[in-house]
Write a protein that holds these residues in place. Structure first.
Motif, PDB file in Angstrom:
ATOM      1  N   HIS A 147       0.833  -1.214   0.000  1.00  0.00           N
ATOM      2  CA  HIS A 147       0.000   0.000   0.000  1.00  0.00           C
ATOM      3  C   HIS A 147       0.867   1.263   0.000  1.00  0.00           C
ATOM      4  N   ALA A 148       1.905   1.270  -0.830  1.00  0.00           N
ATOM      5  CA  ALA A 148       2.770   2.446  -0.894  1.00  0.00           C
ATOM      6  C   ALA A 148       3.535   2.451  -2.208  1.00  0.00           C
ATOM      7  N   GLY A 173       3.456  -8.403  -0.493  1.00  0.00           N
ATOM      8  CA  GLY A 173       2.926  -8.115  -1.815  1.00  0.00           C
ATOM      9  C   GLY A 173       2.578  -6.646  -1.892  1.00  0.00           C
ATOM     10  N   THR A 174       1.849  -6.256  -2.920  1.00  0.00           N
ATOM     11  CA  THR A 174       1.537  -4.840  -3.110  1.00  0.00           C
ATOM     12  C   THR A 174       0.401  -4.347  -2.224  1.00  0.00           C
ATOM     13  N   ALA A 175      -0.409  -5.288  -1.691  1.00  0.00           N
ATOM     14  CA  ALA A 175      -1.553  -4.898  -0.869  1.00  0.00           C
ATOM     15  C   ALA A 175      -1.896  -6.025   0.097  1.00  0.00           C
ATOM     16  N   THR A 176      -2.774  -5.740   1.043  1.00  0.00           N
ATOM     17  CA  THR A 176      -3.196  -6.748   2.015  1.00  0.00           C
ATOM     18  C   THR A 176      -3.752  -7.976   1.299  1.00  0.00           C
ATOM     19  N   GLY A 177      -3.257  -9.145   1.673  1.00  0.00           N
ATOM     20  CA  GLY A 177      -3.722 -10.388   1.065  1.00  0.00           C
ATOM     21  C   GLY A 177      -3.062 -10.744  -0.249  1.00  0.00           C
ATOM     22  N   LYS A 178      -2.232  -9.845  -0.790  1.00  0.00           N
ATOM     23  CA  LYS A 178      -1.554 -10.110  -2.062  1.00  0.00           C
ATOM     24  C   LYS A 178      -0.296 -10.947  -1.838  1.00  0.00           C
ATOM     25  N   VAL A 198       7.834 -13.451   5.313  1.00  0.00           N
ATOM     26  CA  VAL A 198       6.836 -13.136   4.292  1.00  0.00           C
ATOM     27  C   VAL A 198       5.653 -12.505   5.014  1.00  0.00           C
ATOM     28  N   GLY A 199       5.231 -11.313   4.578  1.00  0.00           N
ATOM     29  CA  GLY A 199       4.268 -10.539   5.346  1.00  0.00           C
ATOM     30  C   GLY A 199       2.886 -10.391   4.768  1.00  0.00           C
ATOM     31  N   SER A 200       2.572 -11.050   3.673  1.00  0.00           N
ATOM     32  CA  SER A 200       1.206 -10.953   3.141  1.00  0.00           C
ATOM     33  C   SER A 200       0.936 -12.095   2.173  1.00  0.00           C
ATOM     34  N   VAL A 219       0.691 -14.139   9.045  1.00  0.00           N
ATOM     35  CA  VAL A 219      -0.590 -14.480   8.416  1.00  0.00           C
ATOM     36  C   VAL A 219      -1.749 -13.794   9.138  1.00  0.00           C
ATOM     37  N   GLY A 220      -2.569 -13.083   8.360  1.00  0.00           N
ATOM     38  CA  GLY A 220      -3.741 -12.428   8.916  1.00  0.00           C
ATOM     39  C   GLY A 220      -5.005 -12.769   8.158  1.00  0.00           C
ATOM     40  N   THR A 221      -5.048 -12.369   6.892  1.00  0.00           N
ATOM     41  CA  THR A 221      -6.256 -12.508   6.080  1.00  0.00           C
ATOM     42  C   THR A 221      -6.723 -13.956   5.966  1.00  0.00           C
ATOM     43  N   TYR A 222      -5.801 -14.878   5.714  1.00  0.00           N
ATOM     44  CA  TYR A 222      -6.195 -16.274   5.505  1.00  0.00           C
ATOM     45  C   TYR A 222      -6.898 -16.868   6.720  1.00  0.00           C
ATOM     46  N   PHE A 223      -6.526 -16.452   7.905  1.00  0.00           N
ATOM     47  CA  PHE A 223      -7.113 -17.028   9.116  1.00  0.00           C
ATOM     48  C   PHE A 223      -8.546 -16.566   9.378  1.00  0.00           C
ATOM     49  N   LYS A 224      -9.003 -15.558   8.648  1.00  0.00           N
ATOM     50  CA  LYS A 224     -10.316 -14.982   8.907  1.00  0.00           C
ATOM     51  C   LYS A 224     -11.434 -15.779   8.219  1.00  0.00           C
ATOM     52  N   LYS A 225     -12.549 -15.920   8.932  1.00  0.00           N
ATOM     53  CA  LYS A 225     -13.764 -16.499   8.381  1.00  0.00           C
ATOM     54  C   LYS A 225     -14.939 -15.718   8.955  1.00  0.00           C
TER      55      LYS A 225
END
Length: 249
Positions: A147-148, A173-178, A198-200, A219-225
């Motif tokens: 995001h920059a 990656g370039t953005a959250t979850g990428k 690895v941060g995203s 890991v953040g996004t993958y753990f969400k449901k």
């Protein structure tokens, strides 16, 4: 390979979408306990405070400190702090108060242009502040943070990283979850002796790509449901990580 789970906090007091601190607190502890079912560490992040400030206010520091303290006490895991958008001084203050193990700094050195404005790297001030308050937390620094828009190359970041006294590097990656570019990851790992994370974009389908190329994943996004951390996804990724490591020995 270390597995760090991201504890995305819901909107805190003073942020535009804030509703109830009690609910934020309860959900944070519930998610933290789920992350503890498979993660080696947890990083607490004010993810719900969008649109983000470059420097947060006092109530954010207070609320994050209380939550981080309880997360550390309840889980017994190492805890990190990331104050968005890029407020390492507040992160270090929280880390000092709760005896956190590390902080994440999105722009430790050089500069970038983000949706929140110009992010200036202040490594000299940050490291002096850490010493001044006698904070033992390590500094995990992003390289070309997501995001920059960046003004220097990946090689420029890596050639100057030793001047900034980072304790570890994060590639995103370039953005959250990428997903992370594997070739970029290889470049970073080959040009530094620091631990690399690895941060995203990490999930059960691509984790195998990173085994042997990094020291850990965040890991953040993958753990969400449905907005909450799903304990089964945490256990699944943790077990997969263990199996992949064994098969690569």
């Amino acid at each position: 390979m270390i597995l760090i789970g991201v504890l995305h906090l819901e909107p805190l007091p003073s942020s535009p979408l804030y509703e109830s601190y009690e609910i934020v607190f309860e959900n944070a502890l519930r998610d933290a306990k789920a992350l503890a079912e498979g993660c080696d560490a947890i990083i607490v992040e004010n993810y719900g405070d969008k649109p983000f400030l470059k420097e947060v206010d006092r109530v954010t520091i207070a609320c994050m400190s209380v939550i981080a303290w309880e997360v550390k006490r309840e889980t017994g895991l190492p805890v990190g702090i990331n104050v968005l958008r890029n407020d390492p001084f507040s992160a270090l203050a929280i880390a000092k108060a709760v005896n956190a193990d590390f902080v994440r700094v999105n722009q430790l050195y050089f500069a970038s242009l983000s949706p929140e404005g110009f992010l200036e790297g202040k490594a000299g001030e940050i490291l002096r502040y850490r010493r001044f308050i006698d904070c033992k937390a390590k500094i995990y620094a992003d390289v070309k943070v997501k995001h920059a828009c960046h003004f220097v190359s990946l090689e420029d970041y890596l050639e100057n990283v030793e001047r900034c006294l980072a304790d570890a590097l994060i590639v995103t990656g370039t953005a959250t979850g990428k997903e992370v570019d594997v070739e970029e990851l290889k470049t970073v790992k080959s040009l530094t002796n620091l631990p690399v994370f690895v941060g995203s974009g990490v999930n059960a389908d691509n984790l195998h790509r990173y085994v042997g190329l990094c020291d850990g994943v965040i890991v953040g996004t993958y753990f969400k449901k449905r907005g909450r951390v799903d304990v089964e996804r945490v256990r699944r990724l943790s077990k997969l990580r263990d199996n992949l490591i064994k098969s690569n020995k």
